[in-house]
Write a protein that holds these residues in place. Structure first.
Motif, PDB file in Angstrom:
ATOM      1  N   ARG A 102      63.586  45.802  19.887  1.00 27.42           N
ATOM      2  CA  ARG A 102      64.954  45.660  20.406  1.00 27.42           C
ATOM      3  C   ARG A 102      64.993  45.851  21.920  1.00 27.42           C
ATOM      4  NH1 ARG A 102      68.973  48.077  16.695  1.00 27.42           N
ATOM      5  NH2 ARG A 102      70.417  47.600  18.376  1.00 27.42           N
ATOM      6  N   LEU A 103      64.195  46.791  22.437  1.00 26.35           N
ATOM      7  CA  LEU A 103      64.121  46.982  23.882  1.00 26.35           C
ATOM      8  C   LEU A 103      63.589  45.713  24.543  1.00 26.35           C
ATOM      9  CD1 LEU A 103      64.356  48.836  26.375  1.00 26.35           C
ATOM     10  CD2 LEU A 103      62.027  49.626  25.870  1.00 26.35           C
ATOM     11  N   ALA A 104      62.548  45.123  23.981  1.00 26.37           N
ATOM     12  CA  ALA A 104      61.986  43.892  24.541  1.00 26.37           C
ATOM     13  C   ALA A 104      63.004  42.756  24.506  1.00 26.37           C
ATOM     14  CB  ALA A 104      60.713  43.502  23.791  1.00 26.37           C
ATOM     15  N   GLU A 105      63.777  42.645  23.414  1.00 28.63           N
ATOM     16  CA  GLU A 105      64.807  41.608  23.322  1.00 28.63           C
ATOM     17  C   GLU A 105      65.865  41.779  24.407  1.00 28.63           C
ATOM     18  OE1 GLU A 105      66.558  41.748  19.439  1.00 28.63           O
ATOM     19  OE2 GLU A 105      64.839  40.779  18.475  1.00 28.63           O
ATOM     20  N   ASP A 106      66.356  43.009  24.562  1.00 30.33           N
ATOM     21  CA  ASP A 106      67.386  43.249  25.576  1.00 30.33           C
ATOM     22  C   ASP A 106      66.836  43.036  26.976  1.00 30.33           C
ATOM     23  OD1 ASP A 106      69.128  43.884  23.524  1.00 30.33           O
ATOM     24  OD2 ASP A 106      69.887  45.677  24.517  1.00 30.33           O
ATOM     25  N   ARG A 107      65.626  43.482  27.199  1.00 33.43           N
ATOM     26  CA  ARG A 107      65.017  43.319  28.522  1.00 33.43           C
ATOM     27  C   ARG A 107      64.872  41.836  28.849  1.00 33.43           C
ATOM     28  NH1 ARG A 107      60.560  47.103  28.755  1.00 33.43           N
ATOM     29  NH2 ARG A 107      62.098  48.557  29.547  1.00 33.43           N
ATOM     30  N   SER A 108      64.464  41.045  27.877  1.00 32.06           N
ATOM     31  CA  SER A 108      64.323  39.605  28.081  1.00 32.06           C
ATOM     32  C   SER A 108      65.676  38.975  28.402  1.00 32.06           C
ATOM     33  CB  SER A 108      63.714  38.968  26.835  1.00 32.06           C
ATOM     34  OG  SER A 108      63.621  37.569  26.992  1.00 32.06           O
ATOM     35  N   ARG A 109      66.716  39.381  27.674  1.00 29.19           N
ATOM     36  CA  ARG A 109      68.060  38.860  27.910  1.00 29.19           C
ATOM     37  C   ARG A 109      68.535  39.217  29.325  1.00 29.19           C
ATOM     38  NH1 ARG A 109      72.377  41.308  28.434  1.00 29.19           N
ATOM     39  NH2 ARG A 109      71.714  43.201  27.407  1.00 29.19           N
ATOM     40  N   ILE A 110      68.280  40.455  29.729  1.00 31.40           N
ATOM     41  CA  ILE A 110      68.694  40.897  31.065  1.00 31.40           C
ATOM     42  C   ILE A 110      67.928  40.134  32.142  1.00 31.40           C
ATOM     43  CG2 ILE A 110      68.666  42.854  32.669  1.00 31.40           C
ATOM     44  CD1 ILE A 110      69.227  44.615  30.113  1.00 31.40           C
ATOM     45  N   ARG A 111      66.637  39.955  31.946  1.00 35.79           N
ATOM     46  CA  ARG A 111      65.842  39.212  32.938  1.00 35.79           C
ATOM     47  C   ARG A 111      66.282  37.761  33.017  1.00 35.79           C
ATOM     48  NH1 ARG A 111      59.935  41.991  31.790  1.00 35.79           N
ATOM     49  NH2 ARG A 111      60.462  43.966  32.800  1.00 35.79           N
ATOM     50  N   ASP A 112      66.630  37.165  31.863  1.00 30.57           N
ATOM     51  CA  ASP A 112      67.147  35.795  31.890  1.00 30.57           C
ATOM     52  C   ASP A 112      68.445  35.742  32.688  1.00 30.57           C
ATOM     53  OD1 ASP A 112      65.032  34.950  30.303  1.00 30.57           O
ATOM     54  OD2 ASP A 112      66.228  34.804  28.454  1.00 30.57           O
ATOM     55  N   GLY A 113      69.306  36.738  32.504  1.00 29.15           N
ATOM     56  CA  GLY A 113      70.551  36.792  33.263  1.00 29.15           C
ATOM     57  C   GLY A 113      70.308  36.961  34.747  1.00 29.15           C
ATOM     58  N   LEU A 114      69.344  37.800  35.090  1.00 31.30           N
ATOM     59  CA  LEU A 114      69.004  37.967  36.505  1.00 31.30           C
ATOM     60  C   LEU A 114      68.463  36.671  37.096  1.00 31.30           C
ATOM     61  CD1 LEU A 114      67.349  41.511  36.466  1.00 31.30           C
ATOM     62  CD2 LEU A 114      69.461  40.856  37.637  1.00 31.30           C
ATOM     63  N   ALA A 115      67.597  35.990  36.340  1.00 34.65           N
ATOM     64  CA  ALA A 115      67.042  34.723  36.821  1.00 34.65           C
ATOM     65  C   ALA A 115      68.162  33.723  37.089  1.00 34.65           C
ATOM     66  CB  ALA A 115      66.036  34.163  35.822  1.00 34.65           C
ATOM     67  N   ALA A 116      69.144  33.675  36.195  1.00 32.19           N
ATOM     68  CA  ALA A 116      70.272  32.757  36.389  1.00 32.19           C
ATOM     69  C   ALA A 116      71.099  33.162  37.614  1.00 32.19           C
ATOM     70  CB  ALA A 116      71.148  32.725  35.138  1.00 32.19           C
ATOM     71  N   ALA A 117      71.331  34.464  37.769  1.00 31.74           N
ATOM     72  CA  ALA A 117      72.129  34.939  38.901  1.00 31.74           C
ATOM     73  C   ALA A 117      71.419  34.709  40.229  1.00 31.74           C
ATOM     74  CB  ALA A 117      72.444  36.425  38.731  1.00 31.74           C
ATOM     75  N   LEU A 118      70.095  34.731  40.206  1.00 34.95           N
ATOM     76  CA  LEU A 118      69.320  34.583  41.436  1.00 34.95           C
ATOM     77  C   LEU A 118      68.818  33.159  41.651  1.00 34.95           C
ATOM     78  CD1 LEU A 118      67.328  37.937  41.186  1.00 34.95           C
ATOM     79  CD2 LEU A 118      69.241  37.419  42.725  1.00 34.95           C
ATOM     80  N   ASP A 119      69.289  32.237  40.821  1.00 34.31           N
ATOM     81  CA  ASP A 119      68.903  30.840  40.970  1.00 34.31           C
ATOM     82  C   ASP A 119      69.242  30.379  42.386  1.00 34.31           C
ATOM     83  OD1 ASP A 119      67.957  28.304  40.066  1.00 34.31           O
ATOM     84  OD2 ASP A 119      70.045  27.636  39.917  1.00 34.31           O
ATOM     85  N   GLY A 120      68.284  29.805  43.040  1.00 34.67           N
ATOM     86  CA  GLY A 120      68.502  29.351  44.407  1.00 34.67           C
ATOM     87  C   GLY A 120      68.026  30.347  45.452  1.00 34.67           C
ATOM     88  N   ASP A 125      63.297  36.468  49.266  1.00 37.14           N
ATOM     89  CA  ASP A 125      64.568  37.195  49.198  1.00 37.14           C
ATOM     90  C   ASP A 125      64.617  38.117  47.982  1.00 37.14           C
ATOM     91  OD1 ASP A 125      65.528  36.095  51.541  1.00 37.14           O
ATOM     92  OD2 ASP A 125      66.744  34.563  50.541  1.00 37.14           O
ATOM     93  N   ILE A 126      64.164  37.628  46.848  1.00 33.98           N
ATOM     94  CA  ILE A 126      64.137  38.461  45.641  1.00 33.98           C
ATOM     95  C   ILE A 126      63.196  39.642  45.847  1.00 33.98           C
ATOM     96  CG2 ILE A 126      63.536  38.532  43.177  1.00 33.98           C
ATOM     97  CD1 ILE A 126      64.421  35.527  43.091  1.00 33.98           C
ATOM     98  N   GLY A 127      62.079  39.404  46.481  1.00 32.09           N
ATOM     99  CA  GLY A 127      61.132  40.484  46.787  1.00 32.09           C
ATOM    100  C   GLY A 127      61.740  41.535  47.699  1.00 32.09           C
ATOM    101  N   ARG A 128      62.485  41.090  48.708  1.00 32.28           N
ATOM    102  CA  ARG A 128      63.130  42.045  49.626  1.00 32.28           C
ATOM    103  C   ARG A 128      64.187  42.871  48.903  1.00 32.28           C
ATOM    104  NH1 ARG A 128      64.916  38.082  53.879  1.00 32.28           N
ATOM    105  NH2 ARG A 128      66.602  39.570  54.149  1.00 32.28           N
ATOM    106  N   LEU A 129      64.996  42.212  48.054  1.00 34.71           N
ATOM    107  CA  LEU A 129      66.003  42.935  47.279  1.00 34.71           C
ATOM    108  C   LEU A 129      65.327  43.961  46.365  1.00 34.71           C
ATOM    109  CD1 LEU A 129      68.887  43.395  46.232  1.00 34.71           C
ATOM    110  CD2 LEU A 129      68.488  41.499  44.625  1.00 34.71           C
ATOM    111  N   THR A 130      64.278  43.564  45.682  1.00 30.82           N
ATOM    112  CA  THR A 130      63.544  44.458  44.787  1.00 30.82           C
ATOM    113  C   THR A 130      62.958  45.637  45.549  1.00 30.82           C
ATOM    114  OG1 THR A 130      63.026  42.600  43.341  1.00 30.82           O
ATOM    115  CG2 THR A 130      61.643  44.567  43.119  1.00 30.82           C
TER     116      THR A 130
END
Length: 163
Positions: A102-120, A125-130
Protein backbone atom coordinates in the motif's frame (compact mmCIF):
# COMPACT_ATOMS: atom_id res chain seq x y z
CA UNK A 1 12.97 39.33 5.47
CA UNK A 2 9.51 39.44 7.09
CA UNK A 3 7.83 39.78 3.68
CA UNK A 4 9.78 36.80 2.34
CA UNK A 5 8.78 34.68 5.32
CA UNK A 6 5.15 35.69 4.82
CA UNK A 7 5.22 34.50 1.20
CA UNK A 8 7.14 31.33 2.11
CA UNK A 9 4.63 30.43 4.85
CA UNK A 10 1.72 30.89 2.44
CA UNK A 11 3.37 28.89 -0.34
CA UNK A 12 4.24 25.99 2.01
CA UNK A 13 0.64 25.94 3.24
CA UNK A 14 -0.63 25.91 -0.34
CA UNK A 15 1.82 23.16 -1.35
CA UNK A 16 0.49 20.98 1.46
CA UNK A 17 -3.07 21.18 0.16
CA UNK A 18 -2.36 19.76 -3.29
CA UNK A 19 -3.33 16.11 -3.74
CA UNK A 20 -0.37 15.57 -6.08
CA UNK A 21 1.92 15.88 -3.06
CA UNK A 22 -0.40 14.83 -0.30
CA UNK A 23 -1.75 14.41 2.10
CA UNK A 24 -2.18 10.80 1.07
CA UNK A 25 -5.80 9.78 1.39
CA UNK A 26 -7.21 13.05 0.10
CA UNK A 27 -9.63 12.33 -2.73
CA UNK A 28 -7.69 9.21 -3.64
CA UNK A 29 -10.25 6.49 -3.01
CA UNK A 30 -10.99 4.11 -0.17
CA UNK A 31 -7.65 2.25 -0.31
CA UNK A 32 -5.39 5.31 0.01
CA UNK A 33 -3.43 5.48 3.26
CA UNK A 34 -4.18 8.08 5.90
CA UNK A 35 -1.44 10.70 6.13
CA UNK A 36 -0.25 9.42 9.53
CA UNK A 37 -0.03 5.85 8.21
CA UNK A 38 1.91 7.02 5.15
CA UNK A 39 4.46 8.87 7.27
CA UNK A 40 4.80 6.10 9.90
CA UNK A 41 5.20 3.40 7.25
CA UNK A 42 7.80 5.52 5.47
CA UNK A 43 9.78 5.76 8.72
CA UNK A 44 9.54 2.01 9.38
CA UNK A 45 10.61 1.33 5.79
CA UNK A 46 13.71 3.47 6.21
CA UNK A 47 14.67 2.67 9.80
CA UNK A 48 13.25 -0.82 10.35
CA UNK A 49 11.19 -2.00 13.33
CA UNK A 50 10.55 0.62 16.00
CA UNK A 51 8.80 0.60 19.37
CA UNK A 52 5.89 2.84 20.30
CA UNK A 53 8.27 4.97 22.37
CA UNK A 54 10.79 5.27 19.53
CA UNK A 55 8.05 6.35 17.14
CA UNK A 56 6.67 8.86 19.66
CA UNK A 57 10.16 10.35 20.11
CA UNK A 58 10.88 10.40 16.37
CA UNK A 59 7.67 12.29 15.60
CA UNK A 60 7.56 14.37 18.78
CA UNK A 61 4.14 12.93 19.60
CA UNK A 62 2.55 11.69 22.79
CA UNK A 63 2.84 7.90 23.13
CA UNK A 64 -0.96 7.63 23.33
CA UNK A 65 -1.28 9.31 19.93
CA UNK A 66 1.19 6.89 18.37
CA UNK A 67 -0.58 4.01 20.12
CA UNK A 68 -3.90 5.00 18.47
CA UNK A 69 -2.26 5.38 15.07
CA UNK A 70 -0.38 2.08 15.21
CA UNK A 71 -3.51 0.34 16.56
CA UNK A 72 -5.47 1.49 13.51
CA UNK A 73 -2.61 0.38 11.27
CA UNK A 74 -2.56 -3.05 12.92
CA UNK A 75 -6.32 -3.45 12.41
CA UNK A 76 -5.80 -2.55 8.74
CA UNK A 77 -3.02 -5.13 8.40
CA UNK A 78 -0.32 -2.54 7.65
CA UNK A 79 1.96 -3.31 10.63
CA UNK A 80 2.46 -6.12 13.13
CA UNK A 81 4.07 -6.28 16.57
CA UNK A 82 7.23 -8.32 16.80
CA UNK A 83 9.76 -9.07 19.54
CA UNK A 84 12.67 -6.61 19.58
CA UNK A 85 15.20 -8.03 17.06
CA UNK A 86 17.97 -6.71 19.35
CA UNK A 87 16.60 -8.59 22.37
CA UNK A 88 15.12 -5.60 24.20
CA UNK A 89 11.98 -5.78 26.32
CA UNK A 90 9.72 -3.55 24.21
CA UNK A 91 7.90 -5.06 21.29
CA UNK A 92 8.36 -3.25 18.01
CA UNK A 93 6.22 -2.48 15.02
CA UNK A 94 7.22 -3.93 11.68
CA UNK A 95 5.63 -3.23 8.32
CA UNK A 96 3.66 -6.11 6.81
CA UNK A 97 3.71 -7.09 3.14
CA UNK A 98 0.31 -5.38 2.85
CA UNK A 99 1.75 -2.22 4.40
CA UNK A 100 4.68 -2.26 1.99
CA UNK A 101 2.36 -2.83 -0.97
CA UNK A 102 0.00 0.00 0.00
CA UNK A 103 2.89 2.37 0.73
CA UNK A 104 4.37 1.62 -2.71
CA UNK A 105 0.97 2.22 -4.37
CA UNK A 106 0.50 5.58 -2.66
CA UNK A 107 4.08 6.61 -3.32
CA UNK A 108 3.65 5.79 -7.01
CA UNK A 109 0.42 7.80 -7.16
CA UNK A 110 2.09 10.77 -5.47
CA UNK A 111 5.10 10.62 -7.79
CA UNK A 112 2.80 10.46 -10.81
CA UNK A 113 1.04 13.57 -9.49
CA UNK A 114 4.34 15.33 -8.99
CA UNK A 115 5.46 14.40 -12.50
CA UNK A 116 2.24 15.88 -13.89
CA UNK A 117 2.60 19.05 -11.79
CA UNK A 118 6.21 19.48 -12.89
CA UNK A 119 5.55 18.79 -16.56
CA UNK A 120 7.52 21.34 -18.52
CA UNK A 121 10.09 21.90 -15.78
CA UNK A 122 13.70 21.11 -16.63
CA UNK A 123 15.59 18.41 -14.76
CA UNK A 124 17.86 21.17 -13.50
CA UNK A 125 14.92 23.10 -12.03
CA UNK A 126 13.50 19.97 -10.40
CA UNK A 127 16.95 19.20 -9.01
CA UNK A 128 17.26 22.70 -7.54
CA UNK A 129 13.81 22.46 -5.94
CA UNK A 130 14.67 19.04 -4.50
CA UNK A 131 18.02 20.28 -3.19
CA UNK A 132 16.44 23.29 -1.49
CA UNK A 133 13.60 21.26 0.09
CA UNK A 134 16.11 18.71 1.38
CA UNK A 135 18.22 21.52 2.85
CA UNK A 136 15.11 23.12 4.39
CA UNK A 137 13.97 19.84 5.99
CA UNK A 138 17.48 19.05 7.23
CA UNK A 139 17.65 22.50 8.89
CA UNK A 140 14.41 21.83 10.77
CA UNK A 141 15.53 18.33 11.74
CA UNK A 142 18.87 19.64 13.00
CA UNK A 143 17.17 22.32 15.08
CA UNK A 144 14.75 19.76 16.53
CA UNK A 145 17.54 17.19 17.01
CA UNK A 146 15.39 14.62 15.23
CA UNK A 147 16.97 13.77 11.88
CA UNK A 148 14.93 11.73 9.44
CA UNK A 149 16.97 8.76 8.28
CA UNK A 150 17.29 9.04 4.54
CA UNK A 151 18.03 6.24 2.14
CA UNK A 152 20.37 7.30 -0.63
CA UNK A 153 18.44 8.97 -3.43
CA UNK A 154 18.80 7.89 -7.04
CA UNK A 155 21.16 10.83 -7.63
CA UNK A 156 23.27 9.92 -4.57
CA UNK A 157 23.35 6.24 -5.57
CA UNK A 158 24.36 7.17 -9.11
CA UNK A 159 27.18 9.45 -7.94
CA UNK A 160 28.40 6.71 -5.57
CA UNK A 161 28.53 4.29 -8.47
CA UNK A 162 25.44 2.38 -7.36
CA UNK A 163 23.33 2.96 -10.42
Amino acid sequence: MEALLEVLERELMLAGRHSAMGPPGSACGPRALERSAYVLLSRLETEGPMSNGELAHAFRLDASTVHRQTGAMMRSGLVRRIPDPDGGMARKFSMTDEGARRLAEDRSRIRDGLAAALDGWTSKDIGRLTEMLTRFNASIEERDERPWPRAASGRERASAGGG
